[in-house]
Design a protein around this motif. Sequence first.
Motif, PDB file in Angstrom:
ATOM      1  N   ILE A  15       0.849  -1.208   0.000  1.00 47.03           N
ATOM      2  CA  ILE A  15       0.000   0.000   0.000  1.00 47.03           C
ATOM      3  C   ILE A  15       0.879   1.251   0.000  1.00 47.03           C
ATOM      4  O   ILE A  15       0.611   2.215  -0.731  1.00 47.03           O
ATOM      5  CB  ILE A  15      -0.935  -0.014   1.221  1.00 47.03           C
ATOM      6  CG1 ILE A  15      -1.947  -1.153   1.099  1.00 47.03           C
ATOM      7  CG2 ILE A  15      -1.659   1.330   1.357  1.00 47.03           C
ATOM      8  CD1 ILE A  15      -2.832  -1.330   2.326  1.00 47.03           C
ATOM      9  N   GLY A  16       1.921   1.249   0.828  1.00 49.73           N
ATOM     10  CA  GLY A  16       2.841   2.389   0.845  1.00 49.73           C
ATOM     11  C   GLY A  16       3.545   2.572  -0.479  1.00 49.73           C
ATOM     12  O   GLY A  16       3.792   3.708  -0.913  1.00 49.73           O
TER      13      GLY A  16
ATOM     14  N   GLU B 219      11.812  12.782  -2.595  1.00 43.98           N
ATOM     15  CA  GLU B 219      11.891  12.221  -1.254  1.00 43.98           C
ATOM     16  C   GLU B 219      13.227  12.496  -0.579  1.00 43.98           C
ATOM     17  O   GLU B 219      13.360  12.392   0.640  1.00 43.98           O
ATOM     18  CB  GLU B 219      11.654  10.696  -1.299  1.00 43.98           C
ATOM     19  CG  GLU B 219      12.715   9.915  -2.057  1.00 43.98           C
ATOM     20  CD  GLU B 219      12.379   9.783  -3.530  1.00 43.98           C
ATOM     21  OE1 GLU B 219      12.949   8.892  -4.188  1.00 43.98           O
ATOM     22  OE2 GLU B 219      11.571  10.587  -4.038  1.00 43.98           O
TER      23      GLU B 219
ATOM     24  N   THR C 125       2.896   8.810  -6.036  1.00 40.24           N
ATOM     25  CA  THR C 125       2.413  10.191  -6.115  1.00 40.24           C
ATOM     26  C   THR C 125       3.521  11.195  -5.817  1.00 40.24           C
ATOM     27  O   THR C 125       3.342  12.398  -6.038  1.00 40.24           O
ATOM     28  CB  THR C 125       1.244  10.415  -5.134  1.00 40.24           C
ATOM     29  OG1 THR C 125       1.724  10.205  -3.786  1.00 40.24           O
ATOM     30  CG2 THR C 125       0.108   9.434  -5.416  1.00 40.24           C
ATOM     31  N   ILE C 126       4.660  10.707  -5.314  1.00 37.73           N
ATOM     32  CA  ILE C 126       5.790  11.589  -4.989  1.00 37.73           C
ATOM     33  C   ILE C 126       6.697  11.688  -6.209  1.00 37.73           C
ATOM     34  O   ILE C 126       7.142  10.666  -6.728  1.00 37.73           O
ATOM     35  CB  ILE C 126       6.586  11.047  -3.792  1.00 37.73           C
ATOM     36  CG1 ILE C 126       5.674  10.888  -2.575  1.00 37.73           C
ATOM     37  CG2 ILE C 126       7.766  11.955  -3.473  1.00 37.73           C
ATOM     38  CD1 ILE C 126       6.369  10.263  -1.381  1.00 37.73           C
TER      39      ILE C 126
ATOM     40  N   ILE D  25       2.331   1.838  -3.482  1.00 34.75           N
ATOM     41  CA  ILE D  25       1.380   2.444  -4.415  1.00 34.75           C
ATOM     42  C   ILE D  25       1.244   3.943  -4.136  1.00 34.75           C
ATOM     43  O   ILE D  25       1.233   4.775  -5.060  1.00 34.75           O
ATOM     44  CB  ILE D  25       0.011   1.740  -4.297  1.00 34.75           C
ATOM     45  CG1 ILE D  25       0.133   0.272  -4.736  1.00 34.75           C
ATOM     46  CG2 ILE D  25      -1.045   2.469  -5.122  1.00 34.75           C
ATOM     47  CD1 ILE D  25      -1.116  -0.538  -4.496  1.00 34.75           C
ATOM     48  N   TRP D  26       1.163   4.292  -2.868  1.00 35.98           N
ATOM     49  CA  TRP D  26       1.045   5.714  -2.506  1.00 35.98           C
ATOM     50  C   TRP D  26       2.280   6.506  -2.904  1.00 35.98           C
ATOM     51  O   TRP D  26       2.205   7.673  -3.293  1.00 35.98           O
ATOM     52  CB  TRP D  26       0.806   5.831  -1.012  1.00 35.98           C
ATOM     53  CG  TRP D  26       0.861   7.252  -0.509  1.00 35.98           C
ATOM     54  CD1 TRP D  26      -0.120   8.196  -0.562  1.00 35.98           C
ATOM     55  CD2 TRP D  26       1.983   7.889   0.097  1.00 35.98           C
ATOM     56  NE1 TRP D  26       0.301   9.376  -0.029  1.00 35.98           N
ATOM     57  CE2 TRP D  26       1.605   9.226   0.385  1.00 35.98           C
ATOM     58  CE3 TRP D  26       3.261   7.476   0.423  1.00 35.98           C
ATOM     59  CZ2 TRP D  26       2.475  10.118   0.988  1.00 35.98           C
ATOM     60  CZ3 TRP D  26       4.130   8.370   1.021  1.00 35.98           C
ATOM     61  CH2 TRP D  26       3.727   9.674   1.293  1.00 35.98           C
ATOM     62  N   SER D  27       3.451   5.873  -2.839  1.00 37.05           N
ATOM     63  CA  SER D  27       4.706   6.582  -3.106  1.00 37.05           C
ATOM     64  C   SER D  27       4.830   7.055  -4.548  1.00 37.05           C
ATOM     65  O   SER D  27       5.621   7.954  -4.841  1.00 37.05           O
ATOM     66  CB  SER D  27       5.905   5.685  -2.763  1.00 37.05           C
ATOM     67  OG  SER D  27       6.009   4.624  -3.696  1.00 37.05           O
TER      68      SER D  27
END
Length: 264
Positions: free
Chosen positions: A62-63, A75, A69-70, A65-67
């Motif tokens: 899940i993290g 980062e 967007t960065i 997939i969210w990453s």
Amino acid sequence: MAESHASAPSRWHAIGSRWLGLGLAVVISVVTIGLAVTGRLTLYISPESIWFACVGAVVVLIGAIWSFTIPLGEETDHGHDHGHVDADGKDAAAPRRRTLSIVGTVSAGVIASGVVVAALVLPPASLSVELAMSRAGADGALFAGADTPTLGVADTTTFGIGEWSSVFATASRPETYDGQAVTLTGFVTPGGESDAVNLTRMIITHCVIDAQPAAVPVSLEAGDYGTGQWIEVTGTIKADSDGSLRVVPTSVVAIDEPGDPYEY
């Protein structure tokens, strides 16, 4: 044009950093879930820990997939200048830090990638017989992964090799176990006498890192079965005059390695 050339190494550095931190974690998570689904994760961790490993793997995915967007490289951009500025207003230590960062990322990436590739290419396998024999002399009795053994219970038919090895090592009244029926499964390792071998099983508390061997002596000719051969032994416990215990078999059957080769 100069700015384009200067940004190329930073882009590749950002890609390497993301692979090292995110890509490898995703691959490990997928492998973990795959092993759990196929029932082979027990070759690495105890069954009680499988749910925790799977939950952690799902959180990582899940993290990941969210990453996405960065933006790439953002980062590592903290917006702070930690270097020393020279007379021209430039960070004199920046090239050295960048070089060390690239070298560290590449080195760690190669090592970590090698470990992950090995996990993907090499088939899951149980702990080797050689490992069991090398750890056989470790101090301390084994109690099938339990912190406190339960000895002297009425029903010993549920005992595995781990429980029986603790009985053999600690029983103050071994004669009370004389004649009790057993059915045990394990692999053969050399025993201390010519007319006996050890029936051995690896005992896991949490994962394969803490695995230790447990063994009970069985009255078999050493040449009947090769070292590492899995057998199922049916027989009785024999208490000798010197207080030692051993298994006297009435039936011995050679078998394949079980799907779950450990005790817990």
